[in-house]
Design an enzyme around this catalytic site. Structure first.
Site, PDB file in Angstrom:
ATOM      1  CG  HIS A  45      -1.958  -1.033   1.242  1.00 26.80           C
ATOM      2  ND1 HIS A  45      -2.906  -1.145   0.270  1.00 26.80           N
ATOM      3  CD2 HIS A  45      -2.198  -2.053   2.116  1.00 26.80           C
ATOM      4  CE1 HIS A  45      -3.702  -2.184   0.531  1.00 26.80           C
ATOM      5  NE2 HIS A  45      -3.279  -2.749   1.644  1.00 26.80           N
ATOM      6  CD  GLU A 146      -3.895  -8.363   5.668  1.00 29.73           C
ATOM      7  OE1 GLU A 146      -4.003  -7.240   6.195  1.00 29.73           O
ATOM      8  OE2 GLU A 146      -3.184  -8.561   4.675  1.00 29.73           O
ATOM      9  CG  ASP A 172      -7.175  -5.579   4.856  1.00 28.29           C
ATOM     10  OD1 ASP A 172      -8.147  -5.088   4.261  1.00 28.29           O
ATOM     11  OD2 ASP A 172      -6.000  -5.412   4.477  1.00 28.29           O
TER      12      ASP A 172
HETATM   13  C1  3PY Z   1      -4.320  -3.730   7.807  1.00 21.59           C
HETATM   14  O1  3PY Z   1      -4.667  -3.064   8.807  1.00 21.59           O
HETATM   15  O2  3PY Z   1      -5.075  -4.525   7.238  1.00 21.59           O
HETATM   16  C2  3PY Z   1      -3.003  -3.572   7.264  1.00 21.59           C
HETATM   17  O3  3PY Z   1      -2.590  -4.379   6.443  1.00 21.59           O
HETATM   18  C3  3PY Z   1      -2.190  -2.400   7.668  1.00 21.59           C
HETATM   19  O4  3PY Z   1      -1.633  -1.791   6.539  1.00 21.59           O
HETATM   20 MG    MG Z   2      -4.131  -5.272   5.328  1.00 18.28          MG
END
Ligand code: 3PY
Ligand code: MG
Length: 261
Positions: A45, A146, A172
């Site tokens: 990102h 995530e 996420d």
């Molecule tokens: C998230 O919070 O999903 C991340 O990958 C942080 O960049």
């Molecule tokens: Mg993420």
């Protein structure tokens, strides 16, 4: 170059790092001298690409900070190139299954442990081929949990031989649990964190948290995480300027700038 982060994990020492999203060599150089234990350059990102990475990594060489790279995706070529550029570990996003974990692990290690293709550009430039004798011992293979699928397969992912640590992507993960993004106080999110820590404990893995700010990092370490980010280059710049403006204008401080990454 030794991987100090692996040594800290081995000695059960907690560590704090910073997330790097902006491709500026001077910023990276400065951040590497602040006392952070690790810096993660974000190719998923962050506003940077691979050619930026080849300039950022040399800017933080020679100081005892461990260079990590979050690759854009769980692809062997991306993992291999990040390591070839001098990273000592990769953070792999969206790992959802044991098969995903095995793919990431295979890309991190030379045979017979894995399938990493040999071409260690930067380390061979600095150390010669002696790098090959120690490369497998100095790499951290860190997998992000995530998604709901990743959570459902947590134990199988954590049990894959060669995984060094699991890392929570909290934003996420809230999406994955069907919660409002950033609902970190939600019971289901807190239960998910407990399960991730337990899986790490059971498999002797380091457990990491993407902390958006210092308070989140401190809470994570207190809760049993081994490593956490204290923020990012962007979040510190944003918070610093916002707070300076508030002080100069005699306004109330509004706290940190979570959401600014
Ligand atoms: C998230 O919070 O999903 C991340 O990958 C942080 O960049
Ligand atoms: Mg993420």
């Amino acid at each position: 170059m030794k991987n100090n982060l692996l040594r800290k994990w081995h000695e059960k020492e907690k560590s704090l790092g910073i997330w790097s999203n902006l491709p500026d060599v001077h910023l990276a150089e400065m951040l590497s001298r602040t006392g952070v234990d690790w810096i993660c350059f974000d190719l998923q990102h962050g506003l940077m690409d691979y050619s930026d990475l080849t300039r950022l990594l040399p800017a933080i060489t020679g100081v005892p900070v461990t260079p990590l790279v979050r690759v854009a995706a769980n692809q062997p070529d991306q993992i291999g190139k990040a390591l070839d550029a001098g990273a000592r570990g990769v953070i792999v996003p969206m790992v959802n299954s044991a098969a995903d974990a095995r793919q990431a692990v295979a890309a991190c290690y030379y045979p017979p442990r894995g399938l990493r293709s040999c071409g260690p550009m930067r380390d061979a430039m600095l150390e010669g081929l002696s790098y090959l004798g120690t490369a497998n011992d100095e790499v951290a293979c860190i997998l992000m949990i995530e998604t709901e699928e990743g959570l459902n397969n947590l134990d199988a992912i954590a049990a894959v031989e060669g995984v060094s640590g699991l890392f929570v992507g909290p934003m996420d993960l809230t999406y994955g649990l069907g919660l409002a993004p950033g609902d970190f106080a939600n019971k289901r999110f807190i239960e998910a964190l407990k399960a991730i820590r337990a899986a790490c404990e059971a498999n002797s893995l380091a457990c990491g948290m993407f902390g958006y700010d210092a308070a989140m990092a401190a809470r994570s370490l207190e809760d049993g995480f081994d490593f956490a980010s204290v923020g990012s280059d962007i979040s510190f710049a944003r918070a610093g300027v916002s707070q300076a403006l508030a002080v100069a204008r005699g306004e109330e401080l509004t706290g940190t700038s979570r959401g600014g990454y």
